[in-house]
Design a protein around this motif. Structure first.
Motif, PDB file in Angstrom:
ATOM      1  N   LEU A 142       0.854  -1.185   0.000  1.00 23.32           N
ATOM      2  CA  LEU A 142       0.000   0.000   0.000  1.00 23.32           C
ATOM      3  C   LEU A 142       0.889   1.234   0.000  1.00 23.32           C
ATOM      4  O   LEU A 142       1.969   1.231   0.590  1.00 23.32           O
ATOM      5  N   PHE A 143       0.435   2.295  -0.660  1.00 20.12           N
ATOM      6  CA  PHE A 143       1.165   3.556  -0.662  1.00 20.12           C
ATOM      7  C   PHE A 143       0.491   4.523   0.305  1.00 20.12           C
ATOM      8  O   PHE A 143      -0.728   4.657   0.303  1.00 20.12           O
ATOM      9  N   ALA A 144       1.278   5.184   1.106  1.00 18.99           N
ATOM     10  CA  ALA A 144       0.778   6.234   1.987  1.00 18.99           C
ATOM     11  C   ALA A 144       1.746   7.402   1.895  1.00 18.99           C
ATOM     12  O   ALA A 144       2.876   7.250   1.460  1.00 18.99           O
ATOM     13  N   GLY A 145       1.288   8.558   2.267  1.00 19.55           N
ATOM     14  CA  GLY A 145       2.113   9.753   2.175  1.00 19.55           C
ATOM     15  C   GLY A 145       1.423  10.770   1.292  1.00 19.55           C
ATOM     16  O   GLY A 145       0.217  10.694   1.058  1.00 19.55           O
ATOM     17  N   ASP A 146       2.171  11.720   0.760  1.00 19.93           N
ATOM     18  CA  ASP A 146       1.540  12.727  -0.088  1.00 19.93           C
ATOM     19  C   ASP A 146       1.552  12.317  -1.555  1.00 19.93           C
ATOM     20  O   ASP A 146       1.038  13.023  -2.399  1.00 19.93           O
ATOM     21  N   MET A 147       2.133  11.152  -1.877  1.00 17.99           N
ATOM     22  CA  MET A 147       2.218  10.721  -3.262  1.00 17.99           C
ATOM     23  C   MET A 147       0.925  10.102  -3.816  1.00 17.99           C
ATOM     24  O   MET A 147       0.548  10.405  -4.935  1.00 17.99           O
ATOM     25  N   PRO A 148       0.238   9.205  -3.106  1.00 13.81           N
ATOM     26  CA  PRO A 148      -0.911   8.543  -3.731  1.00 13.81           C
ATOM     27  C   PRO A 148      -2.099   9.471  -3.945  1.00 13.81           C
ATOM     28  O   PRO A 148      -2.256  10.491  -3.279  1.00 13.81           O
ATOM     29  N   ARG A 149      -2.936   9.088  -4.887  1.00  9.44           N
ATOM     30  CA  ARG A 149      -4.176   9.812  -5.176  1.00  9.44           C
ATOM     31  C   ARG A 149      -5.191   9.466  -4.089  1.00  9.44           C
ATOM     32  O   ARG A 149      -5.347   8.309  -3.721  1.00  9.44           O
ATOM     33  N   ILE A 150      -5.857  10.477  -3.561  1.00  7.09           N
ATOM     34  CA  ILE A 150      -6.896  10.234  -2.563  1.00  7.09           C
ATOM     35  C   ILE A 150      -8.204  10.839  -3.040  1.00  7.09           C
ATOM     36  O   ILE A 150      -8.227  11.598  -3.997  1.00  7.09           O
ATOM     37  N   ASP A 151      -9.287  10.490  -2.352  1.00 11.84           N
ATOM     38  CA  ASP A 151     -10.630  10.815  -2.824  1.00 11.84           C
ATOM     39  C   ASP A 151     -11.115  12.219  -2.506  1.00 11.84           C
ATOM     40  O   ASP A 151     -12.215  12.564  -2.886  1.00 11.84           O
ATOM     41  N   HIS A 152     -10.358  13.001  -1.773  1.00 11.24           N
ATOM     42  CA  HIS A 152     -10.856  14.310  -1.370  1.00 11.24           C
ATOM     43  C   HIS A 152      -9.737  15.340  -1.426  1.00 11.24           C
ATOM     44  O   HIS A 152      -8.570  14.978  -1.384  1.00 11.24           O
ATOM     45  N   PRO A 153     -10.086  16.635  -1.524  1.00 13.87           N
ATOM     46  CA  PRO A 153      -9.051  17.656  -1.592  1.00 13.87           C
ATOM     47  C   PRO A 153      -8.253  17.730  -0.301  1.00 13.87           C
ATOM     48  O   PRO A 153      -8.825  17.750   0.786  1.00 13.87           O
ATOM     49  N   ALA A 154      -6.957  17.715  -0.425  1.00 15.81           N
ATOM     50  CA  ALA A 154      -6.067  17.833   0.719  1.00 15.81           C
ATOM     51  C   ALA A 154      -4.691  18.219   0.197  1.00 15.81           C
ATOM     52  O   ALA A 154      -4.375  17.999  -0.965  1.00 15.81           O
ATOM     53  N   ILE A 155      -3.883  18.770   1.074  1.00 17.66           N
ATOM     54  CA  ILE A 155      -2.526  19.134   0.686  1.00 17.66           C
ATOM     55  C   ILE A 155      -1.539  18.655   1.739  1.00 17.66           C
ATOM     56  O   ILE A 155      -1.884  18.472   2.899  1.00 17.66           O
ATOM     57  N   ASP A 156      -0.305  18.442   1.323  1.00 14.91           N
ATOM     58  CA  ASP A 156       0.819  18.124   2.195  1.00 14.91           C
ATOM     59  C   ASP A 156       0.482  17.065   3.238  1.00 14.91           C
ATOM     60  O   ASP A 156       0.104  15.967   2.903  1.00 14.91           O
TER      61      ASP A 156
END
Length: 91
Positions: free
Chosen positions: A24-38
């Motif tokens: 699984l990828f975690a961190g700021d690299m993977p695509r997520i379902d909602h707007p977020a930064i950093d």
């Protein structure tokens, strides 16, 4: 994170679940379902990974509710809709 993705280039980011079932990828690299930064993306992707692990193990309880984060604004929303937060020709 040092990838070829430009900020706002969500289309080239990997999903939290990789093609390998145990990666699984975690961190700021993977695509997520909602707007977020950093760090908000880091927290969101970690919660998504946790929920995937619980789902794969068949555990019904303990899932984490992921709340929308970030500070959306008119300018950033318009820029994201055009595909980049950078003006044309900017590096």
């Amino acid at each position: 994170r040092f990838t070829a993705d430009r900020p706002g280039d969500q289309g080239n980011r990997p999903e939290v679940q990789s093609p390998f079932s145990n990666l699984l990828f975690a961190g700021d690299m993977p695509r997520i379902d909602h707007p977020a930064i950093d760090m908000e993306k880091t927290n969101g992707s970690a919660k998504m990974a946790t929920n995937l692990i619980l789902e794969k193990s068949g555990q019904e309880e303990g899932r984490i509710t992921i709340l929308p984060s970030g500070t959306p604004g008119l300018i950033s929303t318009v820029l994201r809709a055009t595909g980049s937060v950078f003006p044309k020709g900017a590096a």
